[in-house]
Design an enzyme around this catalytic site. Structure first.
Site, PDB file in Angstrom:
ATOM      1  CB  ALA A   1      -0.942  -0.005   1.206  1.00  0.00           C
TER       2      ALA A   1
ATOM      3  N   GLY B   1       0.328   1.790  -5.140  1.00  0.00           N
ATOM      4  CA  GLY B   1      -0.597   1.961  -4.018  1.00  0.00           C
ATOM      5  C   GLY B   1      -1.013   3.418  -3.854  1.00  0.00           C
TER       6      GLY B   1
ATOM      7  NE  ARG C   1      11.411 -18.461 -15.889  1.00  0.00           N
ATOM      8  CZ  ARG C   1      11.012 -18.786 -17.103  1.00  0.00           C
ATOM      9  NH1 ARG C   1      10.200 -18.004 -17.769  1.00  0.00           N
ATOM     10  NH2 ARG C   1      11.431 -19.887 -17.672  1.00  0.00           N
TER      11      ARG C   1
ATOM     12  CG  ASP D   1      -0.128  -5.868 -20.563  1.00  0.00           C
ATOM     13  OD1 ASP D   1       0.939  -5.247 -20.536  1.00  0.00           O
ATOM     14  OD2 ASP D   1      -0.435  -6.715 -19.696  1.00  0.00           O
TER      15      ASP D   1
ATOM     16  NE  ARG E   1       1.585   0.060 -20.486  1.00  0.00           N
ATOM     17  CZ  ARG E   1       2.420  -0.539 -19.649  1.00  0.00           C
ATOM     18  NH1 ARG E   1       2.704  -1.833 -19.797  1.00  0.00           N
ATOM     19  NH2 ARG E   1       2.992   0.138 -18.679  1.00  0.00           N
TER      20      ARG E   1
ATOM     21  CG  HIS F   1       1.770  -8.343 -16.962  1.00  0.00           C
ATOM     22  ND1 HIS F   1       1.474  -7.264 -17.756  1.00  0.00           N
ATOM     23  CD2 HIS F   1       2.606  -7.867 -16.021  1.00  0.00           C
ATOM     24  CE1 HIS F   1       2.087  -6.195 -17.305  1.00  0.00           C
ATOM     25  NE2 HIS F   1       2.801  -6.538 -16.250  1.00  0.00           N
TER      26      HIS F   1
HETATM   27  P1  NDP Z   1       5.158  -0.364  -7.371  1.00  0.00           P
HETATM   28  O1  NDP Z   1       4.028   0.053  -6.527  1.00  0.00           O
HETATM   29  O2  NDP Z   1       5.616   0.519  -8.457  1.00  0.00           O
HETATM   30  O3  NDP Z   1       4.881  -1.794  -8.029  1.00  0.00           O
HETATM   31  C1  NDP Z   1       4.371  -2.871  -7.280  1.00  0.00           C
HETATM   32  C2  NDP Z   1       4.334  -4.116  -8.133  1.00  0.00           C
HETATM   33  O4  NDP Z   1       3.494  -3.921  -9.233  1.00  0.00           O
HETATM   34  C3  NDP Z   1       5.691  -4.529  -8.682  1.00  0.00           C
HETATM   35  O5  NDP Z   1       5.822  -5.932  -8.485  1.00  0.00           O
HETATM   36  C4  NDP Z   1       5.567  -4.219 -10.148  1.00  0.00           C
HETATM   37  O6  NDP Z   1       6.294  -5.159 -10.930  1.00  0.00           O
HETATM   38  C5  NDP Z   1       4.109  -4.466 -10.366  1.00  0.00           C
HETATM   39  N1  NDP Z   1       3.576  -3.967 -11.625  1.00  0.00           N
HETATM   40  C6  NDP Z   1       2.673  -4.620 -12.390  1.00  0.00           C
HETATM   41  N2  NDP Z   1       2.386  -3.954 -13.475  1.00  0.00           N
HETATM   42  C7  NDP Z   1       3.097  -2.834 -13.429  1.00  0.00           C
HETATM   43  C8  NDP Z   1       3.227  -1.746 -14.296  1.00  0.00           C
HETATM   44  N3  NDP Z   1       2.587  -1.711 -15.425  1.00  0.00           N
HETATM   45  N4  NDP Z   1       4.034  -0.742 -13.944  1.00  0.00           N
HETATM   46  C9  NDP Z   1       4.717  -0.778 -12.799  1.00  0.00           C
HETATM   47  N5  NDP Z   1       4.650  -1.812 -11.936  1.00  0.00           N
HETATM   48  C10 NDP Z   1       3.849  -2.828 -12.247  1.00  0.00           C
HETATM   49  O7  NDP Z   1       6.390  -0.730  -6.452  1.00  0.00           O
HETATM   50  P2  NDP Z   1       6.986   0.047  -5.200  1.00  0.00           P
HETATM   51  O8  NDP Z   1       8.334  -0.537  -5.014  1.00  0.00           O
HETATM   52  O9  NDP Z   1       6.762   1.502  -5.284  1.00  0.00           O
HETATM   53  O10 NDP Z   1       6.056  -0.448  -4.021  1.00  0.00           O
HETATM   54  C11 NDP Z   1       5.949  -1.771  -3.639  1.00  0.00           C
HETATM   55  C12 NDP Z   1       5.506  -1.783  -2.206  1.00  0.00           C
HETATM   56  O11 NDP Z   1       5.193  -3.112  -1.877  1.00  0.00           O
HETATM   57  C13 NDP Z   1       6.584  -1.323  -1.240  1.00  0.00           C
HETATM   58  O12 NDP Z   1       6.011  -0.344  -0.396  1.00  0.00           O
HETATM   59  C14 NDP Z   1       6.915  -2.581  -0.453  1.00  0.00           C
HETATM   60  O13 NDP Z   1       7.201  -2.305   0.894  1.00  0.00           O
HETATM   61  C15 NDP Z   1       5.646  -3.338  -0.587  1.00  0.00           C
HETATM   62  N6  NDP Z   1       5.659  -4.768  -0.406  1.00  0.00           N
HETATM   63  C16 NDP Z   1       4.661  -5.263   0.386  1.00  0.00           C
HETATM   64  C17 NDP Z   1       4.548  -6.588   0.611  1.00  0.00           C
HETATM   65  C18 NDP Z   1       3.438  -7.021   1.469  1.00  0.00           C
HETATM   66  O14 NDP Z   1       2.465  -6.293   1.611  1.00  0.00           O
HETATM   67  N7  NDP Z   1       3.521  -8.199   2.025  1.00  0.00           N
HETATM   68  C19 NDP Z   1       5.492  -7.552   0.041  1.00  0.00           C
HETATM   69  C20 NDP Z   1       6.483  -6.953  -0.812  1.00  0.00           C
HETATM   70  C21 NDP Z   1       6.554  -5.602  -1.020  1.00  0.00           C
HETATM   71  P3  NDP Z   1       7.693  -4.805 -11.622  1.00  0.00           P
HETATM   72  O15 NDP Z   1       8.553  -4.225 -10.535  1.00  0.00           O
HETATM   73  O16 NDP Z   1       8.172  -6.097 -12.143  1.00  0.00           O
HETATM   74  O17 NDP Z   1       7.346  -3.805 -12.688  1.00  0.00           O
END
Ligand code: NDP
Length: 328
Positions: A12, A17, A98, A159, A162, A187
């Site tokens: 979040a 978030g 991976r 996607d 887009r 995806h």
């Molecule tokens: P983001 O909010 O930018 O992204 C979160 C996830 O969404 C990533 O895995 C990202 O994948 C994915 N994603 C899917 N589609 C898209 C897209 N089109 N563009 C961008 N991202 C996409 O990441 P942040 O790092 O800002 O925030 C993640 C948060 O999650 C952090 O606050 C962290 O602490 C938290 N977190 C919470 C967990 C929990 O609640 N248990 C566990 C792990 C993390 P990709 O990076 O591959 O693009």
């Protein structure tokens, strides 16, 4: 008064978030008449940041927002959840294989699946956004045996959106003129945006484009690599558009898709179009009475067959990897 819908959002405090929560609280996820309660899940280090976002949500005085609770424990966060938006995930680090990525995400999505199984509401609907989204959804689903499998989905709506815009620009038409576009498969870079069944003002979209080279060398890679192009331009990954797509996905799941059109979502395969049963793969889908249904009876030519098979093969490999790791 109407009973509020409990929406659990993981990750979040992240950037998606941040773009998502305000729209949920303003009524764009479930409709302008549906009150919501937010349940935010974060890792302990990010709880303070989530509290900051919650302060801002308070400061919006959203009439539909009936409460915000913040957790660092999945069991508590999914207690009574009607909608679960699984955004937090472990991003791929430099040099990460991976298998390592799937292992790290197994550590996140397995306990979340268990928590959903243990405490979510009977009507729980789950959308996985965190990548690798399809396989993360599969991991969560396999640890929630008491929840109908169809309640676990992954996002390919970004996607889809887009692809809509790329096609509209190419043909100089409005988004509203385009129907029945499909994203197939994973995806990931192997996804297949399909124009052969899409319609532009009632005419076949691939024919209207009339340029197979553009389709193969421009359209498909532009859609598939759009995320990287955004990072290059913005210096940060897409967030508002990802949040927007998550809103679209859940909104349509709950409220239905318009008559005469379909959308794209990754849902558990029933074996349609040769996609192995159980894989969470993107299909052309309609939503009726709160359920996704795969659009049936589309003819798949050799070009599309090859593209769909290639993406599905990648999903099979990811599933085999998480099986070997004991995550499903
Ligand atoms: P983001 O909010 O930018 O992204 C979160 C996830 O969404 C990533 O895995 C990202 O994948 C994915 N994603 C899917 N589609 C898209 C897209 N089109 N563009 C961008 N991202 C996409 O990441 P942040 O790092 O800002 O925030 C993640 C948060 O999650 C952090 O606050 C962290 O602490 C938290 N977190 C919470 C967990 C929990 O609640 N248990 C566990 C792990 C993390 P990709 O990076 O591959 O693009």
């Amino acid at each position: 008064a109407q009973v509020p819908v409990n929406v659990t959002v993981t990750g979040a405090a992240g950037q998606i978030g941040y773009a998502l929560l305000f729209r949920i609280a303003s009524g764009q996820l479930l409709g302008a008449d549906t009150p919501v309660k937010l349940r935010l899940l974060e890792i302990p280090q990010a709880v303070k940041a989530a509290e900051g976002t919650a302060m801002e949500l308070d400061d919006c005085a959203f009439p539909l927002l009936q409460g915000i609770d913040i957790f660092d424990d999945a069991r508590q966060a999914f207690e009574g959840a009607n909608v679960g938006l699984l955004v937090g995930a472990r991003p791929r680090g430099k040099g990460m294989e991976r298998g390592d990525l799937l292992q790290a995400n197994g550590g996140i999505f397995k306990p979340q699946g268990e928590a959903i199984n243990a405490g979510a509401a009977d009507d729980i609907r789950v959308l996985v956004v965190g990548n690798p989204a399809n396989t993360n959804a599969l991991i969560a689903q396999s640890h929630a045996p008491d929840v109908p499998a169809e309640r676990f989905t992954a996002m390919t709506r970004l996607d889809h959106n887009r692809a809509l815009t790329q096609l509209a620009k190419k043909l100089d038409v409005s988004i509203n003129d385009i129907k029945k576009l499909t994203i197939w498969g994973n995806h990931s870079a192997t996804q297949y945006p399909d124009l052969f069944h899409a319609e532009v003002n009632g005419a076949n979209a691939a024919k209207a484009v009339g340029d197979q080279a553009w389709l193969e060398n421009d359209f498909i890679p532009t859609v598939a690599k759009r995320g990287a192009a955004i990072i290059e331009a913005r210096g940060a990954s897409s967030a508002a558009s990802a949040a927007n797509a998550a809103i679209d996905h859940v909104h349509d799941w709950v409220n239905g898709t318009p008559e005469g059109d379909w959308t794209s979502a990754a849902i558990p395969s029933d074996g349609s179009y040769g996609v192995p049963e159980g894989l969470i793969s993107s299909f052309p889908v309609v939503s009726k009475n709160g359920k996704w249904e795969i659009v049936q009876g589309l003819e798949i030519d050799d070009f599309s067959r090859g593209r769909i098979d290639a993406s599905v093969k990648e999903l099979v490999e990811e599933r085999d990897t998480v099986k070997e790791l004991g995550l499903v």
